[in-house]
Design a protein around this motif. Sequence first.
Motif, short mmCIF file in Angstrom:
data_model
loop_
_atom_site.label_atom_id
_atom_site.label_comp_id
_atom_site.label_asym_id
_atom_site.label_seq_id
_atom_site.Cartn_x
_atom_site.Cartn_y
_atom_site.Cartn_z
N GLN A 82 0.85 -1.19 0.00
CA GLN A 82 0.00 0.00 0.00
C GLN A 82 0.89 1.25 0.00
OE1 GLN A 82 -3.13 0.05 2.96
NE2 GLN A 82 -3.04 2.25 3.14
N GLY A 83 0.50 2.26 -0.78
CA GLY A 83 1.31 3.46 -0.87
C GLY A 83 2.39 3.37 -1.93
N HIS A 84 2.47 2.19 -2.60
CA HIS A 84 3.29 2.01 -3.80
C HIS A 84 4.78 1.90 -3.52
CE1 HIS A 84 -0.52 3.71 -4.84
NE2 HIS A 84 -0.12 4.95 -4.68
N GLY A 85 5.33 2.72 -2.59
CA GLY A 85 6.75 2.63 -2.26
C GLY A 85 7.67 3.03 -3.39
N LEU A 86 7.20 3.89 -4.29
CA LEU A 86 8.05 4.32 -5.41
C LEU A 86 9.15 5.27 -4.92
CD1 LEU A 86 5.33 5.01 -8.13
CD2 LEU A 86 6.66 2.93 -7.77
N PHE A 87 10.30 5.22 -5.58
CA PHE A 87 11.39 6.13 -5.26
C PHE A 87 11.06 7.50 -5.85
CE2 PHE A 87 13.48 1.91 -5.53
CZ PHE A 87 13.85 1.80 -4.19
N PRO A 88 10.90 8.54 -5.03
CA PRO A 88 10.40 9.82 -5.54
C PRO A 88 11.34 10.53 -6.50
CG PRO A 88 11.08 10.03 -3.25
CD PRO A 88 11.10 8.57 -3.57
N PRO A 125 4.46 4.50 -22.93
CA PRO A 125 5.86 4.76 -22.55
C PRO A 125 6.34 6.15 -22.95
CG PRO A 125 5.64 2.57 -23.50
CD PRO A 125 4.31 3.24 -23.70
N ALA A 126 5.91 6.63 -24.10
CA ALA A 126 6.35 7.96 -24.53
C ALA A 126 5.86 9.05 -23.60
CB ALA A 126 5.86 8.23 -25.96
N ALA A 127 4.71 8.84 -22.98
CA ALA A 127 4.12 9.86 -22.11
C ALA A 127 4.52 9.69 -20.65
CB ALA A 127 2.59 9.83 -22.23
N TYR A 128 4.81 8.44 -20.22
CA TYR A 128 4.97 8.21 -18.78
C TYR A 128 6.37 7.76 -18.35
CZ TYR A 128 -0.06 8.64 -18.33
OH TYR A 128 -1.34 9.13 -18.33
N ALA A 129 7.19 7.24 -19.23
CA ALA A 129 8.47 6.68 -18.81
C ALA A 129 9.35 7.69 -18.09
CB ALA A 129 9.21 6.11 -20.03
N ASP A 130 9.32 8.95 -18.51
CA ASP A 130 10.21 9.96 -17.94
C ASP A 130 9.54 10.83 -16.86
OD1 ASP A 130 12.35 9.15 -19.53
OD2 ASP A 130 11.71 10.43 -21.19
N LYS A 131 8.31 10.50 -16.50
CA LYS A 131 7.65 11.24 -15.43
C LYS A 131 8.16 10.77 -14.07
CE LYS A 131 3.23 12.40 -17.66
NZ LYS A 131 3.40 13.87 -17.52
N TYR A 132 7.92 11.61 -13.06
CA TYR A 132 8.27 11.25 -11.68
C TYR A 132 6.98 10.90 -10.93
CZ TYR A 132 13.00 12.84 -12.53
OH TYR A 132 14.27 12.96 -13.04
N PRO A 133 7.09 10.12 -9.85
CA PRO A 133 5.89 9.67 -9.15
C PRO A 133 4.92 10.79 -8.78
CG PRO A 133 7.76 8.42 -8.38
CD PRO A 133 8.30 9.46 -9.32
N HIS A 134 5.43 11.95 -8.38
CA HIS A 134 4.54 13.03 -7.95
C HIS A 134 3.71 13.59 -9.11
CE1 HIS A 134 7.89 15.60 -9.41
NE2 HIS A 134 6.94 16.50 -9.62
N GLN A 135 4.10 13.25 -10.32
CA GLN A 135 3.36 13.73 -11.50
C GLN A 135 2.26 12.76 -11.92
OE1 GLN A 135 7.10 14.11 -13.84
NE2 GLN A 135 6.49 16.24 -14.17
N LEU A 136 2.08 11.68 -11.18
CA LEU A 136 1.08 10.66 -11.50
C LEU A 136 -0.09 10.72 -10.53
CD1 LEU A 136 3.46 7.58 -11.96
CD2 LEU A 136 2.74 9.24 -13.70
N SER A 137 -1.23 10.25 -10.98
CA SER A 137 -2.37 10.09 -10.08
C SER A 137 -2.14 8.89 -9.16
CB SER A 137 -3.65 9.86 -10.89
OG SER A 137 -3.61 8.59 -11.53
N GLY A 138 -2.98 8.75 -8.14
CA GLY A 138 -2.84 7.62 -7.22
C GLY A 138 -2.96 6.29 -7.93
N LEU A 166 -6.66 3.70 -2.22
CA LEU A 166 -7.31 4.22 -3.42
C LEU A 166 -8.80 4.45 -3.19
CD1 LEU A 166 -5.66 1.90 -6.12
CD2 LEU A 166 -4.89 4.14 -5.30
N ASP A 167 -9.36 5.44 -3.90
CA ASP A 167 -10.80 5.66 -3.77
C ASP A 167 -11.53 4.53 -4.51
OD1 ASP A 167 -11.63 6.37 -6.56
OD2 ASP A 167 -10.33 8.08 -6.26
N PRO A 168 -12.84 4.33 -4.23
CA PRO A 168 -13.55 3.15 -4.73
C PRO A 168 -13.49 2.97 -6.24
CG PRO A 168 -14.83 4.20 -3.01
CD PRO A 168 -13.67 5.11 -3.28
N ILE A 169 -13.60 4.04 -7.01
CA ILE A 169 -13.62 3.90 -8.47
C ILE A 169 -12.24 3.48 -8.97
CG2 ILE A 169 -13.88 5.14 -10.64
CD1 ILE A 169 -16.04 6.84 -9.31
N ILE A 170 -11.19 4.15 -8.49
CA ILE A 170 -9.84 3.80 -8.91
C ILE A 170 -9.49 2.39 -8.40
CG2 ILE A 170 -7.40 4.40 -8.69
CD1 ILE A 170 -8.23 7.32 -8.52
#
Length: 317
Positions: A82-88, A125-138, A166-170
């Motif tokens: 829970q909380g994903h544990g991604l490296f920020p 991949p073209a849109a998300y590979a270079d993003k950082y975790p804070h730039q993503l939704s939950g 996560l909220d119920p829909i997600i």
Amino acid sequence: MITLESLTKRYGDATVVDAVSMTIERNTITVIVGTSGSGKSTLLRMINRLVEPSSGRVLIEGKDTRGEPAHLLRRRIGYAIQGHGLFPHRTVAENIATVPHLLDWPDERIKPRVEELLRAFELDPAAYADKYPHQLSGGQQQRVGVARALAAGPSLLLMDEPFGALDPIIRAKAQDDLLAIQRRFGTTIVLVTHDMDEAFRLGARVAVMSQGRLLQYDRPAALLTHPADPLVARMTGSADRALRLLSLTTVGDLLGAGGAAAPPAPGTPVIGSHLSLRDALSELLWSGADRAQVIGPDGAPLGTLTLAAIRAHGKAD
């Protein structure tokens, strides 16, 4: 196949997990459910030796997990929390590539694997590979967390309350993603949750724990119709047991088992074979009809579903 043999964990005089034995079949999703303090997370973490057992043992494909260093064992077992544990401070691609890099995969192998997993989770991949975790939704962070756990192609994935934040829909979408990914890669998944609805939706088999003990380990339908313990009966919910039973079977499954009826009259509602019987019941009650025509994924008619057939299936044996 994973075998737990009398697995026990004690902290001083307190027994957190009490002689739990169970067999987990390969290429399935097994869910461990229980209230807070039931020992479910400790049991999960003993599988990859994040927690060392006080006694008992874990066998993976017949081999005792104590036969190799714990850090090497964990590199071949996926783990998502829970909380994903991604490296920020790492990009999405760098997060997913964490374990392959530890295993010294060459870059020419890592990049296509990262892209494969991003596409599998519907992240371009073209849109998300270079993003950082804070730039993503939950929900996107959760998908990346699971992708990272699968990056090195583990045959086993452990998940500890992965969708709890996560909220119920997600959360519903994340559960659908997990089912699709499990079917695609054939990964054996062991998932911990406190949510019985989630356990029934995901698990081929469900283990119910309380105060460190395994109360029952069986198919969801068996837990509903033949609870082995009063607490299991309370946790599965006596008031809505019939509806939960209906949620375990799709319309297509029922028709395949001989649940079809006579051809529908003109104006009869049309429903998809992928719907659960619970959803089909809701559709029929909303429309005021007593039957519906069923169509397959290609739109071809498959038969007719009646309220009587749904009621019959919703009765416990």
